[in-house]
Design a protein around this motif. Structure first.
Motif, mmCIF file in Angstrom:
data_model
loop_
_atom_site.group_PDB
_atom_site.id
_atom_site.type_symbol
_atom_site.label_atom_id
_atom_site.label_comp_id
_atom_site.label_asym_id
_atom_site.label_seq_id
_atom_site.Cartn_x
_atom_site.Cartn_y
_atom_site.Cartn_z
ATOM 1 N N GLU A 30 0.832 -1.206 0.000
ATOM 2 C CA GLU A 30 0.000 0.000 0.000
ATOM 3 C C GLU A 30 0.867 1.257 0.000
ATOM 4 O O GLU A 30 0.617 2.202 -0.753
ATOM 5 N N GLN A 34 1.127 4.161 -2.892
ATOM 6 C CA GLN A 34 0.822 5.551 -2.551
ATOM 7 C C GLN A 34 1.990 6.499 -2.789
ATOM 8 O O GLN A 34 1.792 7.712 -2.882
ATOM 9 N N ARG A 69 -5.723 -5.722 -6.806
ATOM 10 C CA ARG A 69 -7.162 -5.698 -6.541
ATOM 11 C C ARG A 69 -7.421 -5.758 -5.033
ATOM 12 O O ARG A 69 -8.297 -5.070 -4.507
ATOM 13 N N VAL A 72 -6.914 -2.297 -3.504
ATOM 14 C CA VAL A 72 -8.007 -1.362 -3.782
ATOM 15 C C VAL A 72 -9.225 -1.691 -2.928
ATOM 16 O O VAL A 72 -9.851 -0.796 -2.344
ATOM 17 N N TYR A 75 -8.474 -0.696 0.681
ATOM 18 C CA TYR A 75 -8.512 0.749 0.844
ATOM 19 C C TYR A 75 -9.955 1.256 0.822
ATOM 20 O O TYR A 75 -10.325 2.145 1.596
ATOM 21 N N THR A 76 -10.761 0.684 -0.030
ATOM 22 C CA THR A 76 -12.177 1.050 -0.102
ATOM 23 C C THR A 76 -12.889 0.697 1.190
ATOM 24 O O THR A 76 -13.713 1.481 1.697
ATOM 25 N N CYS A 116 -6.219 5.085 -4.445
ATOM 26 C CA CYS A 116 -7.047 4.920 -5.642
ATOM 27 C C CYS A 116 -6.817 6.051 -6.637
ATOM 28 O O CYS A 116 -6.932 5.845 -7.847
ATOM 29 N N VAL A 119 -3.661 4.966 -8.441
ATOM 30 C CA VAL A 119 -3.940 3.858 -9.353
ATOM 31 C C VAL A 119 -4.738 4.343 -10.567
ATOM 32 O O VAL A 119 -4.534 3.875 -11.687
ATOM 33 N N TYR A 123 -4.773 3.878 -15.070
ATOM 34 C CA TYR A 123 -5.958 3.070 -15.365
ATOM 35 C C TYR A 123 -5.810 2.216 -16.627
ATOM 36 O O TYR A 123 -6.170 1.041 -16.638
ATOM 37 N N MET A 130 -9.139 -5.037 -11.458
ATOM 38 C CA MET A 130 -8.636 -3.904 -10.689
ATOM 39 C C MET A 130 -9.339 -2.617 -11.105
ATOM 40 O O MET A 130 -9.659 -1.759 -10.283
ATOM 41 N N LEU A 134 -11.649 -0.223 -8.708
ATOM 42 C CA LEU A 134 -11.354 1.198 -8.613
ATOM 43 C C LEU A 134 -12.627 2.032 -8.780
ATOM 44 O O LEU A 134 -12.851 3.004 -8.058
ATOM 45 N N PHE A 137 -14.669 2.300 -5.642
ATOM 46 C CA PHE A 137 -14.184 3.305 -4.696
ATOM 47 C C PHE A 137 -14.733 4.691 -5.035
ATOM 48 O O PHE A 137 -15.247 5.404 -4.169
#
Length: 241
Positions: A30, A34, A69, A72, A75-76, A116, A119, A123, A130, A134, A137
């Protein structure tokens, strides 16, 4: 061997998160996303920092796409919990919006970016699962902000010039974009001041609606609307005089 379905993969990943090694892998990955972006690190980078072999890393996450994935979704989930907490503990719409902005500001002050958002910049190179995660989120954030703006408009805290859903898309996009610009200047304060301006403009828009609601003839006679409830931005300006 049969490929895992999305639901099976998610279940297995969340169960594995209770494993200290898996937790450490996710924490390191992570941070790397970031700070470097998804394409800016390799399994070798993670393995070296965690202190495991690449083979062991592949045992836990067979592919980088699977790891991505998971990051994400994780994190969501964390963002969802933070939004629930704001809803439950912050009553006023304007202050709730500021608490939302603070989620981004806190990340930036740690010299990181929204995972996100980072990321999303890549895209076109991401695997389909993934990409789908995204969008979940951003749908979550835009939906929550839209509901908040709608509530604030109905109670007189905000004045919107567009439907809440459109205003929410603008606001979330502006926050994500300003994070990138502030990072280029290594200046979290740049983000904080821009975000405060966005919120203040929404509050000041509510002040203008009361005047606009007066009948035209009354405005010609110089009649003014009753003073609106003082917005948060107006109160802060008055305090500095």
């Amino acid at each position: 061997m049969r490929e895992k379905t999305s639901s099976e993969s998610t279940k297995a990943q969340r169960q594995g998160a209770s494993d200290p090694t898996v937790s450490r892998i996710l924490e390191v990955a992570e941070r790397l996303v970031q700070t470097r972006g998804f394409n800016g690190f390799s399994y070798a980078d993670i393995a070296a920092e965690v202190g495991i072999t690449k083979a062991s890393l592949h045992y836990h996450f067979a592919t980088k796409a699977e790891l991505g994935r998971t990051l994400v979704v994780r994190y969501t989930d964390a963002f969802t919990a933070a939004l629930h907490k704001i809803t439950a503990t912050v009553p006023a719409a304007a202050e709730r919006l500021r608490a939302y902005v603070k989620l981004y500001n806190d990340v930036l002050r740690k010299e990181r970016m929204c995972l996100c958002g980072m990321v999303a910049a890549e895209y076109g190179t991401l695997p389909t699962p993934m990409q789908a995660a995204l969008r979940v989120f951003f749908d979550l954030n835009e939906g929550w902000v839209a509901a908040l703006l709608d509530e604030g408009q109905r109670e007189g805290s905000f004045g919107l010039r567009a439907p809440p859903a459109e205003a929410a898309r603008m606001l979330v996009g502006a926050l994500e974009g300003e994070m990138l610009v502030a990072r280029a200047y290594a200046d979290p304060g740049r983000f904080a001041s821009s975000a405060e301006l966005l919120v203040a403009q929404l509050e000041d828009g509510a002040d203008g609606r009361a005047e606009a609601a007066l009948p035209r003839a009354a405005r010609r006679r110089g009649v003014r609307a009753a003073p609106p409830r003082e917005s948060g931005s107006a109160a802060r300006r008055a305090a500095t005089r």
